[in-house]
Design a protein around this motif. Structure first.
Motif, PDB file in Angstrom:
ATOM      1  N   ALA A   1      -4.817   6.274   2.877  1.00 22.43           N
ATOM      2  CA  ALA A   1      -3.775   5.334   2.161  1.00 22.43           C
ATOM      3  C   ALA A   1      -2.378   5.798   2.852  1.00 22.43           C
ATOM      4  O   ALA A   1      -1.594   4.755   3.007  1.00 22.43           O
ATOM      5  N   VAL A   2      -2.306   7.085   3.205  1.00 22.17           N
ATOM      6  CA  VAL A   2      -0.933   7.463   3.650  1.00 22.17           C
ATOM      7  C   VAL A   2      -0.737   7.164   5.071  1.00 22.17           C
ATOM      8  O   VAL A   2       0.149   6.268   5.288  1.00 22.17           O
ATOM      9  N   ASP A   3      -1.902   6.932   5.923  1.00 19.48           N
ATOM     10  CA  ASP A   3      -1.716   6.347   7.135  1.00 19.48           C
ATOM     11  C   ASP A   3      -1.373   4.869   7.128  1.00 19.48           C
ATOM     12  O   ASP A   3      -0.577   4.324   8.150  1.00 19.48           O
ATOM     13  N   ALA A   4      -2.187   4.289   6.108  1.00 20.26           N
ATOM     14  CA  ALA A   4      -1.666   2.674   6.140  1.00 20.26           C
ATOM     15  C   ALA A   4      -0.152   2.258   5.549  1.00 20.26           C
ATOM     16  O   ALA A   4       0.317   1.520   5.949  1.00 20.26           O
ATOM     17  N   LEU A   5       0.434   3.488   4.673  1.00 19.10           N
ATOM     18  CA  LEU A   5       1.571   3.196   4.024  1.00 19.10           C
ATOM     19  C   LEU A   5       2.909   3.702   4.956  1.00 19.10           C
ATOM     20  O   LEU A   5       3.796   3.076   4.902  1.00 19.10           O
ATOM     21  N   GLU A   6       2.269   4.734   5.535  1.00 25.95           N
ATOM     22  CA  GLU A   6       3.650   5.246   6.436  1.00 25.95           C
ATOM     23  C   GLU A   6       4.234   4.470   7.265  1.00 25.95           C
ATOM     24  O   GLU A   6       5.651   4.364   7.272  1.00 25.95           O
TER      25      GLU A   6
END
Ligand SMILES: C=C(O[C@H]1C=CC=C(C(=O)O)[C@@H]1O)C(=O)O
Length: 373
Positions: A232-237
């Protein structure tokens, strides 16, 4: 919020279904005249949506603009009326309709029945141990039939009373109570709640606390959870200037189980709306696995069925691009003919035990089994 009637239904499919929906929505909003006297999330022109999980799903993905929306948030309530150009304006008749007759449905194993599910989990573990992937989420089905005239509001009522801390939804035949926020966008702020890692509720208060405690110390659940948060972090960053995650995973208590949770909060810095972020983030490792591509391939192979709209985005989008999208979990699809299909799945990592994962699906089915039964 409840939508009544349909002014417009937009359908999408294929690998770009979510980004196509985001573009179609922008175009539609650009041509609409909107009067919004309330100005809170969900007022003005909105569409409800439900998407297919897989790029090659036979299930369509839809955005539906209702004719009337009745909403309530905090201490504000509103009614939105929508009509197409050249058509007469919608009108609201405020009439309460009593529930239809009670019904009870017994849901029985569908695709990937219990023994086959345990087999699939064992195969997944072997493929993880062989280094093909680190995590894969495997689901199974239960099924039943209800009269096509059954009043599904009864199911919704049951779910929303029984699971008040979840997102209870019913969009285009997909009904459920999801605890997992895929992405919420409001005034440039983005938030999400990532869930992965599950434990049963205890038989008494001490056992219950013990189970929650054990969940926070379980290495297997920590690994499963960390992969979901990372995805999720990799997609939103790339879409945010700041993105903060809770310092440590925390436990979330639901009537049927405990989950490990991490909240994410950030600031959108590239003008992305909620659907743009949904396109970027779906499917997270909470519902597919890691690495994403291998997991999507392996889960389709081992499950052997089309997930339809299970484990996929469900929610609403507003004219300004703000919106709230959950992951369609703890849900069932009711076809116009009354065929019910429900799904539940578990994150499989290298030390997953097939019998324990099967037991976890039983816990995850409980909201739907009780609501229909
Ligand atoms: C895939 C499901 O749950 C996901 C969300 C929370 C916890 C999960 C787990 O512990 O395996 C799953 O990742 C489901 O409910 O069908």
């Amino acid at each position: 919020m409840a939508g009544i009637g349909e002014v417009l239904r937009l359908e999408f499919s294929g690998p770009n279904r979510v980004s196509d929906a985001a573009s179609a929505w922008r175009e539609l909003v650009g041509e609409a005249s909107i009067v919004d006297q309330v100005g809170v999330p969900g007022t003005g022109l909105i569409a409800f949506g439900t998407f297919a999980f897989a790029d090659d799903s036979a299930e369509t993905s839809v955005l539906i603009v209702p004719r009337v929306v009745v909403g309530h948030r905090g201490n504000r309530s509103w009614v939105t009326l929508v009509h197409a150009e050249g058509e007469p304006a919608a009108s609201v008749e405020v009439a309460q309709r009593a529930f239809g007759d009670e019904f009870r449905v017994r849901l029985v194993p569908g695709e990937l029945p219990p023994a086959a599910y345990q087999d699939a989990v064992a195969q997944a573990v072997a493929r993880i141990d062989a280094g093909e992937l680190s995590k894969v989420v495997l689901a199974r089905q239960i099924r039943g039939h209800v009269s096509p005239d059954a009043d599904i509001r009864r199911v919704l009522d049951h779910l929303s009373r029984g699971y008040p801390d979840t997102w209870t939804f019913a969009v285009d035949g997909l009904v459920g109570s999801s605890p997992e926020t895929l992405v919420r966008v409001a005034d440039g702020a983005v938030s999400a709640r990532v869930l992965a890692g599950t434990a049963s509720r205890g038989v008494d208060a001490a056992a219950d606390r013990g189970n929650a405690e054990a969940l926070t110390h379980s290495e297997k659940d920590a690994e499963e959870h960390a992969l979901a948060v990372r995805s999720a972090v990799d997609a939103l960053e790339p879409h945010t200037s700041t993105l903060e995650a809770s310092a440590e995973p925390f436990t979330v208590k639901l009537p049927n189980l405990w989950h490990l949770a991490t909240d994410l909060e950030g600031t959108v810095d590239d003008g992305s709306g909620a659907l743009d972020l949904v396109a970027a983030i779906h499917p997270t490792a909470a519902v597919a696995g890691t690495p994403r591509e291998a997991a999507v391939r392996v889960l389709a192979e081992l499950e052997g069925f089309d997930r339809g709209r299970y484990a996929a985005p469900v929610g609403w989008i507003g004219a300004d691009g703000d919106g709230e999208w959950a992951i369609a979990l703890r849900c069932a699809h009711v076809s116009p003919e009354g065929e019910i299909t429900a799904w539940a799945g578990c994150g499989i990592v290298h030390d997953s035990d097939p019998a324990a994962e099967l037991a976890e699906t039983v816990m995850k089915f409980r909201p739907i089994v009780d609501a229909f039964g």
